[in-house]
Design an enzyme around this catalytic site. Sequence first.
Site, PDB file in Angstrom:
ATOM      1  N   THR A   1       1.079  -1.072  -0.195  1.00 27.63           N
ATOM      2  CA  THR A   1      -0.014   0.071  -0.043  1.00 27.63           C
ATOM      3  C   THR A   1       0.722   1.347   0.103  1.00 27.63           C
ATOM      4  O   THR A   1       2.226   1.100   0.095  1.00 27.63           O
ATOM      5  CB  THR A   1      -0.864   0.125   1.304  1.00 27.63           C
ATOM      6  OG1 THR A   1      -0.144  -0.028   2.511  1.00 27.63           O
ATOM      7  CG2 THR A   1      -1.803  -1.274   1.321  1.00 27.63           C
TER       8      THR A   1
ATOM      9  N   GLU B   1       6.559   4.826   4.529  1.00 28.76           N
ATOM     10  CA  GLU B   1       7.178   4.637   5.786  1.00 28.76           C
ATOM     11  C   GLU B   1       8.616   4.028   5.746  1.00 28.76           C
ATOM     12  O   GLU B   1       9.406   4.416   6.848  1.00 28.76           O
ATOM     13  CB  GLU B   1       6.375   3.952   6.462  1.00 28.76           C
ATOM     14  CG  GLU B   1       5.058   4.743   6.955  1.00 28.76           C
ATOM     15  CD  GLU B   1       4.299   4.146   8.162  1.00 28.76           C
ATOM     16  OE1 GLU B   1       4.986   3.533   9.180  1.00 28.76           O
ATOM     17  OE2 GLU B   1       2.993   3.915   8.035  1.00 28.76           O
TER      18      GLU B   1
ATOM     19  N   ASP C   1      -2.987   7.028  -1.664  1.00 23.49           N
ATOM     20  CA  ASP C   1      -3.748   6.528  -0.274  1.00 23.49           C
ATOM     21  C   ASP C   1      -2.772   6.677   0.712  1.00 23.49           C
ATOM     22  O   ASP C   1      -2.541   5.941   1.324  1.00 23.49           O
ATOM     23  CB  ASP C   1      -4.407   5.272  -0.499  1.00 23.49           C
ATOM     24  CG  ASP C   1      -5.481   5.281   0.853  1.00 23.49           C
ATOM     25  OD1 ASP C   1      -6.078   6.226   1.363  1.00 23.49           O
ATOM     26  OD2 ASP C   1      -5.532   4.083   1.323  1.00 23.49           O
TER      27      ASP C   1
ATOM     28  N   HIS D   1      -5.882  -8.812  -2.917  1.00 25.58           N
ATOM     29  CA  HIS D   1      -6.348  -9.263  -3.911  1.00 25.58           C
ATOM     30  C   HIS D   1      -5.651  -9.009  -5.252  1.00 25.58           C
ATOM     31  O   HIS D   1      -6.043  -9.696  -6.226  1.00 25.58           O
ATOM     32  CB  HIS D   1      -7.929  -8.478  -4.028  1.00 25.58           C
ATOM     33  CG  HIS D   1      -8.920  -8.661  -5.188  1.00 25.58           C
ATOM     34  ND1 HIS D   1      -8.651  -8.057  -6.417  1.00 25.58           N
ATOM     35  CD2 HIS D   1      -9.701  -9.770  -5.432  1.00 25.58           C
ATOM     36  CE1 HIS D   1      -9.466  -8.705  -7.201  1.00 25.58           C
ATOM     37  NE2 HIS D   1     -10.133  -9.699  -6.747  1.00 25.58           N
TER      38      HIS D   1
ATOM     39  N   ASP E   1     -12.848 -10.164   1.015  1.00 25.75           N
ATOM     40  CA  ASP E   1     -11.824 -10.878   0.344  1.00 25.75           C
ATOM     41  C   ASP E   1     -10.689 -10.957   1.419  1.00 25.75           C
ATOM     42  O   ASP E   1      -9.930 -11.632   1.590  1.00 25.75           O
ATOM     43  CB  ASP E   1     -11.170 -10.338  -0.855  1.00 25.75           C
ATOM     44  CG  ASP E   1     -10.013 -10.797  -1.587  1.00 25.75           C
ATOM     45  OD1 ASP E   1     -10.272 -11.965  -1.946  1.00 25.75           O
ATOM     46  OD2 ASP E   1      -8.960 -10.349  -1.388  1.00 25.75           O
TER      47      ASP E   1
ATOM     48  N   SER F   1     -12.174 -21.415  -6.069  1.00 27.04           N
ATOM     49  CA  SER F   1     -13.293 -21.162  -6.566  1.00 27.04           C
ATOM     50  C   SER F   1     -13.132 -20.136  -7.802  1.00 27.04           C
ATOM     51  O   SER F   1     -13.952 -20.323  -8.888  1.00 27.04           O
ATOM     52  CB  SER F   1     -14.630 -20.791  -5.645  1.00 27.04           C
ATOM     53  OG  SER F   1     -14.539 -19.410  -5.522  1.00 27.04           O
TER      54      SER F   1
ATOM     55  N   LYS G   1      -8.035 -18.378  -8.702  1.00 22.74           N
ATOM     56  CA  LYS G   1      -6.752 -17.604  -8.382  1.00 22.74           C
ATOM     57  C   LYS G   1      -5.723 -18.417  -7.631  1.00 22.74           C
ATOM     58  O   LYS G   1      -4.672 -18.035  -7.466  1.00 22.74           O
ATOM     59  CB  LYS G   1      -7.321 -16.550  -7.466  1.00 22.74           C
ATOM     60  CG  LYS G   1      -8.140 -15.439  -8.093  1.00 22.74           C
ATOM     61  CD  LYS G   1      -8.840 -14.464  -6.869  1.00 22.74           C
ATOM     62  CE  LYS G   1      -9.587 -13.561  -7.574  1.00 22.74           C
ATOM     63  NZ  LYS G   1     -10.652 -12.516  -6.728  1.00 22.74           N
TER      64      LYS G   1
ATOM     65  N   ALA H   1       0.874 -11.171  11.940  1.00 17.11           N
ATOM     66  CA  ALA H   1       2.030 -11.358  11.211  1.00 17.11           C
ATOM     67  C   ALA H   1       3.264 -11.301  12.008  1.00 17.11           C
ATOM     68  O   ALA H   1       4.255 -12.286  11.673  1.00 17.11           O
ATOM     69  CB  ALA H   1       1.942 -10.923   9.797  1.00 17.11           C
TER      70      ALA H   1
END
Length: 363
Positions: free
Chosen positions: A130, A136, A237, A287, A315, A325, A328, A342
């Site tokens: 992101t 950062e 963003d 995603h 997601d 399904s 992916k 994490a």
Amino acid sequence: MINQENEMDVVKANLLGPSANMPDTAEVVKGYDFNEEFDFSNLMATFRHMGFQATNVGLAIEEINKMIKWRLSDEPIDDDEMEELKDPEYRSKVRCTIFLGYTSNMISCGMREIIRFLCQHKMVDAIVTTCGGIEEDFMKCQAHHYMGDFKLRGEMLRKQGLNRIGNLIVPNENYCKFEDWLMPLFDEMLQEQKDEGKIWCPTSIIDRLGEKIDNPESVYYWCHKNKIPVFCPAITDGALGDVLYMQSFSNPGFIVDVAQDIRKINSMAVWAKKSGMIILGGGVIKHHICNANLMRNGADFSVFINTGQEYDGSDSGARPDEAISWGKIRLDATPVKVYAEATLVFPFIVAETFAKHWKPRED
């Protein structure tokens, strides 16, 4: 009919019904014995049979080691294979393409140094993160983040010009230093756009910033050095977007073309002989990697690490089976989801995978 004479017979029949025989392949639950001389790798090896999320950590280690160890020479040669790809020596050098995704908080915290290690040694092939995950890293080259507390009051921090990320603190001054460094670079890029017709995209912007930071503490310094593309589909963003906003008044006209990058990441997935996904967190980074792998009918290896649940239909919380399904993740894959924050588990996973089993590239 129950009476006093047969009461215990009824109870025993209900409590002690016959068991099916466990198959010979059934794995026994067993943890680490600290009576033995302590060995970190032996401890981690027991996770696989510990149960619960420890078992998922063990499975994640196995899945990532499959990504690391795979070579095209492991596969039979297809009849329609290109001549170059039929050469045994060449095939022994073709590896799994590994996509690493992480949310911005992974750079905010001490996970940055672990991610930097992976990029420094060219252990991953592409990154998706992101806007905060970009800025950062560069901010930390200029000023420190500090330990705080989850319970610090927002009103007090706001008055002091301090921003809280969980139990971390980032002073406003850090953003000021970052913006002072970044604005002239954006002006340079805009001038190149005007003089040379260069149209920038997020990967090329991040690559230029990695070059200009010239600091080996930076994740993106190493991505630049090792030609690892860094995708940031939500590049506006965050503070990068704030500077672009301010530049649009002081020096307007800068163009950021996201279409270049969607072709680049999708093509990386399509042309990969094997594809692996390691995704820390959810949202757009999860995603974006999964959707790129849809273009090749799914990733071959996948590890998701997040705390998201599937019950809201997001997601972010979706299990790997949902990704299957959509195409992916491949139908015959053995994907793993670790339900954990994490920072608790990924350092141990890296210790038992990349840090232990990686062999330098021969290209």
